[in-house]
Design an enzyme around this catalytic site. Structure first.
Site, PDB file in Angstrom:
ATOM      1  N   ASP A  72      89.147   8.810 -16.121  1.00 25.79           N
ATOM      2  CA  ASP A  72      88.010   7.923 -16.334  1.00 25.79           C
ATOM      3  C   ASP A  72      87.035   8.643 -17.272  1.00 25.79           C
ATOM      4  O   ASP A  72      87.109   9.865 -17.438  1.00 25.79           O
ATOM      5  CB  ASP A  72      87.351   7.615 -14.992  1.00 25.79           C
ATOM      6  CG  ASP A  72      86.141   6.708 -15.140  1.00 25.79           C
ATOM      7  OD1 ASP A  72      86.193   5.784 -15.971  1.00 25.79           O
ATOM      8  OD2 ASP A  72      85.142   6.937 -14.429  1.00 25.79           O
ATOM      9  N   ASP A 105      87.669   3.289  -9.706  1.00 18.77           N
ATOM     10  CA  ASP A 105      88.989   3.858  -9.957  1.00 18.77           C
ATOM     11  C   ASP A 105      89.858   3.922  -8.708  1.00 18.77           C
ATOM     12  O   ASP A 105      90.936   4.493  -8.746  1.00 18.77           O
ATOM     13  CB  ASP A 105      88.835   5.280 -10.527  1.00 18.77           C
ATOM     14  CG  ASP A 105      87.873   5.324 -11.701  1.00 18.77           C
ATOM     15  OD1 ASP A 105      88.034   4.506 -12.604  1.00 18.77           O
ATOM     16  OD2 ASP A 105      86.967   6.159 -11.686  1.00 18.77           O
ATOM     17  N   ASP A 134      85.908   9.076 -10.582  1.00 15.11           N
ATOM     18  CA  ASP A 134      84.801   9.337  -9.664  1.00 15.11           C
ATOM     19  C   ASP A 134      84.938   8.569  -8.355  1.00 15.11           C
ATOM     20  O   ASP A 134      84.079   8.660  -7.494  1.00 15.11           O
ATOM     21  CB  ASP A 134      83.454   9.016 -10.323  1.00 15.11           C
ATOM     22  CG  ASP A 134      83.385   7.573 -10.800  1.00 15.11           C
ATOM     23  OD1 ASP A 134      84.271   6.785 -10.445  1.00 15.11           O
ATOM     24  OD2 ASP A 134      82.436   7.242 -11.545  1.00 15.11           O
TER      25      ASP A 134
END
Length: 1154
Positions: free
Chosen positions: A484, A845, A841
């Protein structure tokens, strides 16, 4: 099926006449087959179990499917009493169908469910009892729905609820309706079962490993190996005790984490509010959330008020999230699409407000309870993890079958030898079975896990916590790692870089300090378009919004008490928050100063919508304005075309290409005569006026570039998957060296099919001034990367499946990706046989982290259910460390596997040679080799830590490979020949006295043959541990494993002492023949040294590829991994990548690689 009773006609009354009725439930992804008990079969199985002394029941325990087939007959699911389930991983499970009586006539209480559906949900019998049919699988309840012809998750019963329907539950439920719903949905409790010690002991002892141990101990006892059998018994008891303790401890830990009971306030149908236990909650209950908040015991949809929620337990994201009321729309409610309006079980509500008059409390309706909640499903996934598709474990179990074949051959040989000796038939059987206990090492499954156990301990010291230890070995095979962007590659916080207002005439000059903006809509939008809230006077919210509000200098205030004063100040509207400009804020000549603005309605940010909006009113309620903030492309599409600056695209491109985070803002007046408090989001977010752009700087974390370089040098492909703008993502990728300075970026743009157009696909270079080339090879560049956004990714998957694998192979940037698209991208990479890692994080996700082979969540928590690994280090420096530990653990598992196999082979060879001479190893000799030599070495071999560097070559992951088989075969031959050499050297000595005995076995001890073979084999157990222990390039050098070296030296010293001068006492204990010829003893040591040298050199040659010459005999073969085959084909041909040409589904180049 008859409404009132019995089954009338098997063919006409059932949904399916087929005797085998497999149903693929869409919500459970399981194949379900129904069976019915057959009484005579059941009694026959009882008789068989009695006659087989329980062996038949043991087989049924190991293979439940055989037990079902033996005792039941297949039948339609509607009549099934037993279910045979096959999950998505292919594993089979057996569950019994349970029934529960519900009150007659209460089926109509299900609200919007049709009665016909529910009457089919129950089984009615002649006694006219209404029974609910269901089963429990992995703690989730599945009920029978005749309309679907399947057992479905109980949560499917309210899947048709609309957002508007949920508002109908505000009046509350009656006690009778609550009782009925509780019988359907079960109690609201995530109760992780903690098995009793006796049950755990029973299940542990029935493990094939311990059954084999019990068999071996009985055999050794019969064979009078009392000391050895007793020691193994004690070790087994200790092993079982440790296993029981760890299993029970883990179950209690998960139970304490999951189990939660509290008192909550609900609204009854009569309008009264009642304090009840959270266990009694059912879907449809109206829940009153106190102002001070609570730890939520269920999933609920927020209907009135706002809640500030900490969701770190579920997502790993520590930033509080503001939840707003659910819109009363006619669309179907889903907790995933309505995340910003859903309160999840296990999350901490920090503060609730605005739910009713007085300002305090909030109102929500319960949507899911127990294991059906989001937390419950995650706990279930922890309790019952999906099996890892990793070839090493499968190959290890298959290799035991090969050893079993060797044991069978050895048994036949022993039978031939014994047939020439006068032994009883009982001795005949015992000797043959004894070979099986020697060749097949029962401790193999346990031994190969010690490397992962040491790696898990080292990872924990480095702040990386693992809830699924088998994933450690998988991390050693990672071939692509996805990251990410925000909060992972870049800093979480953003700094305001500037603001530029826009209109039909274009963009204004960039204003670096928003406080210097003239009073107007742009300044008000920056101050008001957010979900920041106050907790004890301190602002809380998304870091981006906190920076944005701080940059304006406006002050956030929230109504206190009943808020009547504030409500009256703004025309009587129910105010959520007030934004007031600072009194000392500079005034601009010719303009009036800014006024306070009240926020009365919030539509929070949605990843799927890529925007958020608010409705505000001016002082006195004179006028109302709606403000919107979101991705520039999305905001521009919602604005009137005449308000968007002509230079919008070029300006956005300019800012994004510099790596800046760009947000757009817009506004529109709202009719004061409309119902502002209940206005629809779709009505607010259309026909807007474009206001301008907010530009924020997102710094790359200092550790990011170095980590990306390490992974690149290790030939691990890196991919960025983000929800940000594609140009911003490209710039960040270049900043962290994910894309080289001399490499080009080619943008992939795909459009879906519409009523007016066909799907299209286009590849274009990032630099607009590039020549209009049609072949990528014309650009004369060393490499290229593809970049694609979420919308194009969806169109590519739907309309250009032939191009999808090629794009996945070359794409480095996936931008504007929704959470479910991230997970889909990970799974598509896995279809190409990539071993995929994902680091994020933990917020948007979660899906990708759980879908990946190795998911790493950056979180402050020690363990997050968002992913198998959680790192307390808030940067990606944990990724190379995890991969290094994974490689070290995997290499160690290979070493331990080979050592355990060779240990069995050494002992097997010794026994074969000695049995040929009518003798065998002594009881204490077995004990010394197995416990003192082998067991100690196994436990310390795995202590060596990982190498400091990531090598470009990944360790092997398959045991069924030429180097492994070749190594085992060559070492086996070398050690067998060495034992034969020692034996023949002994019998050719002048002082040799042949063993001339009519008895067989230990009664012939001590003798020369036994002593020479035992002495040499003792050295072999020691030096083969050195030979198979791999170090470079994935482990630290052998000399750094100090404990291992010390144990080796002790073993070598003890073994040399036993060979040279054991003394009378130890000679009697070990039953050793006392050789008086010192030169002969030294010759045995020399043979052992030569044996070590030969094995060591062979292992070095195998590592250098000596056996690769054998591959030439079979000819070249393509890789089994699809991504390697596809990469080779794409490297040979770039004709598929046509630049600046618009392609349709008919115009495609197919590259076959299957």
């Amino acid at each position: 099926m008859n409404r009132r009773g019995s089954v009338v006609d098997l063919q006409s009354g059932l949904p399916s006449p087929c005797p085998r009725d497999p149903v693929l439930c869409p919500d459970s992804h399981m194949d379900v087959q129904g069976y019915k008990w057959v009484r005579w079969r059941v009694w026959l199985c009882h008789l068989g179990a009695l006659l087989s002394l329980g062996s038949l029941l043991l087989i049924f325990h190991w293979r439940p499917r055989l037990g079902v087939l033996a005792r039941c007959r297949s039948c339609p699911l509607a009549l099934a009493e037993v279910l045979l389930l096959r999950d998505s991983s292919g594993q089979q499970h057996v569950e019994e169908v349970q029934t529960e009586e519900v009150e007659e006539g209460s089926l109509e209480m299900l609200g919007h469910q049709e009665e016909a559906d529910w009457t089919d949900t129950v089984q009615l019998h002649k006694n006219e009892k209404t029974l609910l049919r269901f089963y429990l699988f992995e703690e989730l309840r599945y009920v029978w729905l005749n309309r679907k012809g399947a057992f479905c998750r109980v949560s499917v019963l309210n899947e048709d609820w609309t957002c508007k329907d949920l508002y109908g539950f505000q009046k509350g439920l009656s006690p009778q309706e609550q009782s009925f719903r509780r019988s359907i949905f079960g109690v609201n409790l995530i109760d992780v079962p903690v098995k009793s010690c006796m049950r755990l002991l029973f299940e542990e002892v029935l493990n094939p490993f311990y059954i084999f141990q019990v068999f071996s101990i009985l055999l050794w006892t019969i064979d009078k190996y009392y000391i050895y059998a007793f020691c193994i018994f004690i070790i087994s008891i200790i092993s079982i005790s440790i296993s029981l303790y760890e299993t029970r401890k883990q179950s209690i830990t998960v139970r304490n984490m999951a189990r939660f009971i509290t008192n909550v306030t609900i609204r009854r149908e009569s309008g009264e509010e009642d304090c009840v236990s959270s266990v009694e909650l059912v879907p449809g209950d109206c829940l009153i959330i106190p102002q001070e908040g609570l730890l939520l015991p269920c999933d609920a949809a927020l209907l009135a008020g706002e809640c500030l929620v900490n969701e770190s337990m579920l997502t790993g994201e520590s930033i509080p999230v503001l939840k707003t009321p659910l819109p009363a729309a006619d669309r179907t409610y889903s907790s995933e699409t309505e995340r910003r309006h859903t309160l999840f079980c296990g999350t901490q509500i920090i503060q609730a407000k605005g739910g009713r008059r007085g300002g305090g409390e909030a109102i929500a309706v319960v949507t899911r309870t127990g294991f059906s909640t989001t937390k419950g499903e995650l706990v279930s996934s922890i309790m019952y993890p999906q099996p890892i598709k990793f070839s090493f474990q499968r190959d290890a179990m298959k290799f035991l079958l090969i050893l079993g074949g060797i044991a069978f051959c050895g048994t036949i040989y022993i039978f031939v030898i014994l047939s020439k000796v006068n032994v009883t038939w009982w001795e005949f059987i015992v000797r043959g079975l004894d070979i099986v206990t020697i060749v097949v090492p029962p401790a193999l499954p346990v031994a190969i896990t010690t490397g992962a156990i040491y790696a898990q301990s080292r990872l924990k010291k480095d702040g990386i916590f693992c809830i699924n230890p088998p994933r450690i070995n998988v991390s050693g095979k990672i071939s692509v790692f996805c990251f990410d962007k925000t909060g992972t590659l870049t800093e979480e916080g953003l700094d305001v870089w500037g603001v530029t207002e826009g209109g039909p005439a274009g963009f204004s000059e960039l204003v670096q300090d928003p406080k210097l903006l003239p009073p107007g809509h742009m300044q008000s939008a920056l101050a008001c378009c957010h979900t920041v809230t106050l907790l004890k006077g301190q602002p809380l919210g998304d870091p981006l919004e906190l920076k944005m509000v701080e940059s304006t200098g406006w002050i956030l205030q929230e109504p206190e008490g009943d808020g009547d004063v504030v409500h009256a100040e703004f025309g009587g509207f129910k105010v959520l928050a007030v934004m007031r400009p600072l009194p000392q804020q500079p005034h601009f000549q010719g303009t009036s100063s800014s006024e306070a603005v009240a926020i009365i309605k919030r539509f929070p940010f949605s990843s799927a919508l890529q925007r958020m909006s608010v409705v505000t009113v001016a002082h006195g309620g004179r006028s109302a304005l709606a403000f919107l903030k979101g991705s520039p492309e999305m905001v521009a599409s919602l604005c009137r075309a005449d308000t968007v600056p002509p230079q919008f695209s070029s300006t956005l491109r300019s800012f994004s290409s510099e790596g800046l985070r760009v947000l757009a803002l817009a506004c529109k007046p709202v009719d004061m005569n409309s119902d502002l408090m209940n206005i629809e989001r779709a009505e607010v977010e259309k026909e807007l006026k474009f206001l301008g752009l907010l530009i924020m700087k997102n710094q790359v974390k200092p550790e990011t570039a170095g980590v990306i370089d390490v992974l690149t040098e290790a030939h691990i492909r890196t991919v960025m998957v983000t929800g940000d703008n594609i140009l911003t993502a490209v710039n960040v990728a270049k900043s962290c060296r994910m894309i080289g300075s001399d490499e080009k970026v080619i943008f992939v743009t795909a459009t879906p099919q519409t009523a007016q157009s066909v799907p299209t696909l286009r590849f274009s270079l990032d630099n607009e001034g590039a020549p209009n080339s049609t072949d990528v090879t014309d650009q004369e560049r060393p490499g290229y990367h593809l970049a694609i956004d979420g919308r194009s990714f969806s169109a590519l998957c739907d309309h250009f499946p032939d191009y999808l694998p090629k794009v996945l192979m070359k794409a480095t940037i996936f931008a504007r990706m929704l959470p479910d698209q991230k997970a889909q991208m990970v799974m598509e990479l896995q279809k190409l046989n990539y071993c995929v890692g994902m680091c994020g994080d933990g917020a948007n996700d979660c899906g990708a982290l759980k879908a990946a082979d190795v998911g790493v969540s950056l979180s402050e928590a020690e363990a997050s259910v968002a992913s198998p690994f959680t790192s307390k280090t808030e940067n990606i420096s944990c990724v190379p460390l995890l991969i290094r530990e994974g490689r070290c653990s995997l290499v160690m598992s290979f070493s331990l596997f080979r050592y355990m196999v060779l240990y069995s082979v050494i002992q097997f060879c010794s026994v074969l040679i000695l049995n040929t001479e009518k003798t065998t190893l002594g009881d204490f000799q077995f004990l010394f080799c197995d416990l003192f030599l082998v067991t100690l070495l196994v436990f310390v071999m795995g202590r060596g830590g990982p190498s400091e560097q990531l090598d470009p070559c990944r360790p092997p992951g398959r045991l069924r490979s030429l180097p492994v088989f070749g190594s085992l075969l060559l070492h086996t031959c070398a050690m067998f020949l060495a034992q034969l050499a020692a034996f023949f050297i002994t019998i050719n000595e002048n002082w040799y006295i042949p063993l001339n005995s009519t008895v067989f076995g230990t009664e012939n001890l001590p003798n020369m043959e036994n002593t020479c073979v035992f002495n040499l084999s003792g050295y072999q157990y020691i030096f083969i541990a050195v030979v198979v222990t791999k170090s470079y390039p994935h482990k630290k050098p052998l000399y750094q494993n100090v404990i291992f070296l010390c144990i080796l030296l002790i073993h070598f010293s003890v073994m040399t002492w036993l060979v040279v001068d054991p003394g009378p006492f130890f000679s009697r204990v070990f039953q050793l023949y006392n050789f008086t010829d010192l030169s002969f003893k030294m010759l045995l040591v020399a043979v052992a040294a030569l044996n070590f040298l030969i094995c060591f050199v062979m292992e070095m040659l195998i590592d250098l590829g000596m056996l690769n010459c054998l591959r030439l005999l079979r000819g070249s073969r393509t890789s089994k991994k699809q991504y390697k085959r596809l990469n080779a084909l794409l490297s040979d041909s770039t004709s598929w990548l046509l630049l600046n040409q618009t392609l349709t589904p008919r115009d495609h180049t197919v590259i076959h690689f299957y």
